[in-house]
Write a protein that holds these residues in place. Sequence first.
Motif, PDB file in Angstrom:
ATOM      1  N   PRO A 370       0.810  -1.227   0.000  1.00  0.00           N
ATOM      2  CA  PRO A 370       0.000   0.000   0.000  1.00  0.00           C
ATOM      3  C   PRO A 370       0.843   1.276   0.000  1.00  0.00           C
ATOM      4  N   ARG A 371       1.628   1.427  -1.028  1.00  0.00           N
ATOM      5  CA  ARG A 371       2.459   2.615  -1.194  1.00  0.00           C
ATOM      6  C   ARG A 371       2.471   3.005  -2.671  1.00  0.00           C
ATOM      7  N   LEU A 372       2.624   4.296  -2.931  1.00  0.00           N
ATOM      8  CA  LEU A 372       2.681   4.802  -4.298  1.00  0.00           C
ATOM      9  C   LEU A 372       4.117   5.098  -4.683  1.00  0.00           C
ATOM     10  N   GLY A 373       4.345   5.280  -5.983  1.00  0.00           N
ATOM     11  CA  GLY A 373       5.701   5.441  -6.484  1.00  0.00           C
ATOM     12  C   GLY A 373       6.489   6.553  -5.816  1.00  0.00           C
ATOM     13  N   PHE A 374       5.885   7.740  -5.668  1.00  0.00           N
ATOM     14  CA  PHE A 374       6.632   8.873  -5.123  1.00  0.00           C
ATOM     15  C   PHE A 374       7.053   8.644  -3.670  1.00  0.00           C
ATOM     16  N   GLN A 375       6.328   7.784  -2.931  1.00  0.00           N
ATOM     17  CA  GLN A 375       6.639   7.556  -1.523  1.00  0.00           C
ATOM     18  C   GLN A 375       7.956   6.824  -1.335  1.00  0.00           C
ATOM     19  N   PHE A 376       8.407   6.102  -2.360  1.00  0.00           N
ATOM     20  CA  PHE A 376       9.678   5.384  -2.266  1.00  0.00           C
ATOM     21  C   PHE A 376      10.871   6.335  -2.281  1.00  0.00           C
ATOM     22  N   PHE A 377      10.642   7.576  -2.692  1.00  0.00           N
ATOM     23  CA  PHE A 377      11.740   8.541  -2.779  1.00  0.00           C
ATOM     24  C   PHE A 377      11.717   9.556  -1.639  1.00  0.00           C
ATOM     25  N   LEU A 378      10.802   9.377  -0.697  1.00  0.00           N
ATOM     26  CA  LEU A 378      10.746  10.245   0.469  1.00  0.00           C
ATOM     27  C   LEU A 378      11.646   9.651   1.552  1.00  0.00           C
ATOM     28  N   PRO A 379      12.714  10.347   1.941  1.00  0.00           N
ATOM     29  CA  PRO A 379      13.674   9.783   2.906  1.00  0.00           C
ATOM     30  C   PRO A 379      13.021   9.347   4.213  1.00  0.00           C
TER      31      PRO A 379
END
Length: 549
Positions: A370-379
Motif C-alpha cells: 500500500p504505497r505509491l511510487g513517489f513515496q519510495f523517494f521520500l527519505p
Amino acid sequence: MEKTKGPLFGWPWERLNNFKYFLYAPLLFKAAEEIWENSGEGYWFVHILLISFLRCSLYQAWHSYSRAEFLSRRYQIHWNSVEFDQIDREFHWDNYVIFQAWLATMGHKWVPGLVGMLPMWNSRGILTVLLLHMGPTELLYYFSHRAFHKGYLFQNYHYLHHESTRPEPSTSGTSSFLEQLVMVTLMSIPIGAAAAMGEACIGMFYVYFLGFDFLKFMQHSNVEVVPLWLFNMFPFLKYLISTPSYHSIHHTKLDCNYCLFMPLYDYLGGTANIKETSVLHSKLRTQGQEWRIPNTVFLCHAVHYIHTLHLPYFGRTFAARPCTYAAWYLWIYLPLIWIGFTITSPLVPAHTISKYHINEKFNVETWGLPRLGFQFFLPFGQKQINKLIEDAILEADRLGVKVFALGALTKNEVLNGGGELFVRRNPNLSIRVAHGNTLTASVLLHELPENVEEVFLSGSTSKIGKAIALYLCRKRVRVLMLTASLERFKLVKNEAPAEYRNYLIHSSTYEAGSRCKLKNPTREVAPFQFELDFRSFWKPTIFLISFQK
C-alpha cells in the motif's frame, strides 16, 4: 447441449454498449425539474435515481468484499479466480437496474395507487410487500426457475446465467431479457397489491429493491457470510434464508436448490440438496477454505493514485480496461481516492491482489504494497517501506512460499540493495528472495551449455549483466565483459570474490566476441554470446544471441 439465443434473449439497448447510460438522462432531467419546481407530487424521479444509485453502490460493496482476498479468503467457496471471459460476459450486469427504473417511471404515471404523491413510510404497506413476496412471488419464482432449467428455456435463455460456475455479485444480474421480464412480473405482485390496497409508500421501494439486491448479491458473492450459530439458535431460518453455499451448490449441480431466497420451497418440492449444502456451509464457517500455498509471490505497488482504481476489489470496470491517464472521468475520483488511500495505507499491510494457477499445480499470487511510487523517494518513509516489505517476506516464508519476487520500486538498490538487505537481516530464510533482474538472469543462465568455459557478454555492467558475470565467474567461466567504461568494469570485478576475479576480462570492442572459444574434450563447441539491450526504457529487451560458428 447446443446453446442458442431465443427471441427476447438480448436487451433492447444491447448495441448501445456503455451509451446505454444515456437512458438515465430523461429521468435526470425530470428529477432536476422536480427539485427546481418543488413538485407537489413528491420527488418521484429523485427517488428512482437514488434507488438506482444505491443498488449499484450495494453491488460495489459486495464486489469489493468478495474480491478483497485479505477480507474474504477464509470463507471463499471457490478458490479459483474469475476468468476474463466471465468478466466480459457479465460486464453489463446492471441492465436490469435501468429496466426497472423505467418501469417504475411508467408505473408512477399509469398504475392506480402509485399516481400522485405517496407517503414516505407506511408500515402496513411494507409488511404487505414482504408477506406477498414470501408467498406468491417466491412460489411462482420457484416453478419458473425449474422451468428455465429444462430443454428449450435452458438452451436458449438460462444457460447464460449458468456459464459462471464460480459466481460473483455481477453474476446475479447476468441473464436474458426474457428472464428479467419474468422477474419484474413476479416482483410487481407485492408492489401492485400494496398499491391496490392503498398502502403504497416511498419507503417500500427502498426496502424491497435494496433488500432484494442485497440478498441476490450475497448469494452470488462466493463468500459464505452467514454464521452457523444463526441456524443453531434459530433453526427455522434455514427455511427462510438461502446462503451463498446453498446457491453455489445450485450453480455447481444445476438440478437442485432452485429457490429465490427461501429454501422452504425447495424442501416442499423435494429439490433441496441438504447434505452437500450443510457440509459445505459447516466446513467454510468452522475450518475455512483450504489455502493453497502459492509457489511464488510477486510484490508490486501502484505508481499513481489513479492506478488504485484498477485494483480488482475497487473498480471492476476500471480493472477490466488498460490503465490510462487520458480518461477525464478518472480524475473525478481523485479526491475520494486520496482521502481513502491516506486513511487506509498506514493501517493495511501487503495483501493479496490476485491469484492464478498454471496447470492446476503451480500457484502464483500477486501481493500489493500500500504505497505509491513517489513515496519510495521520500527519505522519511523508506524505513517504514522496508519494514512492510520485510514483514511480507517473513509472512510468505512462514506460509511456505518458495520464491518471493520483488517488483517495481520494492527492489530499489538505494532502498534495500535489490532485496539484499532482507536476506542479510534474516539469514535463516527458507524462501528465495528475487526480483525481475535476477529472475531474468536465471533464465539466461539456464540457456547456457553445461560445458561452457568462456562467454562474451555485452551490457555487462547493467544489473542483469552484472548478475550473470558474477555468477559465471564463481563457476570458473571466463567472462569477456564488453563495456566502454573501465571504471564500471572494475566496480563489478571488485564485487567478485578475490579468487575468481581473474575470470572477469575487460573488453572494449565486439571483435573480442569473435575470438571467444569454448572447448569440449570430445568436440569443439561454438562460442556463446549474450547481448543485453536496455535502450527501451519501459520494456528492457533481452536478446540471446545464438551459437555462432
